[in-house]
Design a protein around this motif. Structure first.
Motif, PDB file in Angstrom:
ATOM      1  N   GLU A  58      -6.239  -6.835   2.003  1.00 60.05           N
ATOM      2  CA  GLU A  58      -5.266  -5.861   1.593  1.00 60.05           C
ATOM      3  C   GLU A  58      -3.965  -6.103   2.808  1.00 60.05           C
ATOM      4  N   LEU A 102      -0.219  -6.846   2.387  1.00 60.03           N
ATOM      5  CA  LEU A 102       1.015  -5.855   3.103  1.00 60.03           C
ATOM      6  C   LEU A 102       1.681  -6.666   4.128  1.00 60.03           C
ATOM      7  N   GLN A 139       5.824  -7.136   3.909  1.00 62.35           N
ATOM      8  CA  GLN A 139       6.669  -6.582   4.911  1.00 62.35           C
ATOM      9  C   GLN A 139       7.604  -8.057   5.407  1.00 62.35           C
ATOM     10  N   TRP A 159       3.924  -1.371  -1.272  1.00 63.07           N
ATOM     11  CA  TRP A 159       2.364  -1.493  -1.217  1.00 63.07           C
ATOM     12  C   TRP A 159       1.798  -0.281  -1.711  1.00 63.07           C
ATOM     13  N   ALA A 160       2.255   0.822  -1.147  1.00 65.07           N
ATOM     14  CA  ALA A 160       1.732   2.256  -1.478  1.00 65.07           C
ATOM     15  C   ALA A 160       1.935   2.660  -2.934  1.00 65.07           C
ATOM     16  N   ARG A 187       5.730  -1.301   3.208  1.00 65.65           N
ATOM     17  CA  ARG A 187       4.652  -0.581   3.323  1.00 65.65           C
ATOM     18  C   ARG A 187       4.800   0.378   1.928  1.00 65.65           C
ATOM     19  N   GLU A 188       6.275   0.723   1.714  1.00 63.80           N
ATOM     20  CA  GLU A 188       6.440   1.608   0.767  1.00 63.80           C
ATOM     21  C   GLU A 188       6.078   1.311  -0.937  1.00 63.80           C
ATOM     22  N   VAL A 219      -4.444   3.330  -0.325  1.00 60.93           N
ATOM     23  CA  VAL A 219      -3.981   2.316   0.755  1.00 60.93           C
ATOM     24  C   VAL A 219      -5.160   2.452   1.692  1.00 60.93           C
ATOM     25  N   VAL A 266       9.402  -3.875   7.272  1.00 61.55           N
ATOM     26  CA  VAL A 266       7.886  -3.085   7.549  1.00 61.55           C
ATOM     27  C   VAL A 266       8.099  -1.827   6.599  1.00 61.55           C
ATOM     28  N   ASP A 267       9.018  -1.002   6.642  1.00 64.22           N
ATOM     29  CA  ASP A 267       9.023   0.133   5.867  1.00 64.22           C
ATOM     30  C   ASP A 267       9.016   0.004   4.353  1.00 64.22           C
TER      31      ASP A 267
END
Length: 105
Positions: free
Chosen positions: A21, A25, A29, A41-42, A38-39, A52, A34-35
């Motif tokens: 994972e 991720l 990224q 992947w979530a 992450r969004e 997550v 980064v943000d």
């Protein structure tokens, strides 16, 4: 002769760890930042019915990457690269196991 390792997730002689994972991720990224990575992947985890941070098996990682692929665009490209890496690792590991047990292919 490749060096043997005590880590079962590494393919001897290749220094290629199984994708996780965290590696998925990190790939997102690198592509999205980064943000947004992450969004993305979530959202994939939620879509796959996963949490997550708790994706620990190849099956759950594959489910998450399948959901990631459904996002399309660059996310689908990242998902495909993770899938290829998972398949490559599995085949190298199988081949490595066959050669260390004396089986011939």
């Amino acid at each position: 002769m490749p060096a043997l390792t005590s880590d079962p997730s590494r393919v001897p002689g290749y220094d290629l760890a199984a994708p996780t994972e965290a590696t998925a991720l990190a790939a997102l990224q690198r592509v999205f930042g980064v943000d947004r990575g992450r969004e993305s992947w979530a959202a994939a985890c939620l879509s796959a019915g996963l949490v997550v941070g708790f994706i620990r098996s190849p099956d759950s990682l594959q489910r998450a990457t399948s959901a990631l692929s459904a996002q399309g665009g660059a996310a689908a490209t990242v998902a495909r690269s993770i899938t290829i890496r998972m398949r490559t690792h599995a085949r190298l590991l199988a081949k490595s196991g066959a050669t260390t047990t004396g089986a011939v292919r």
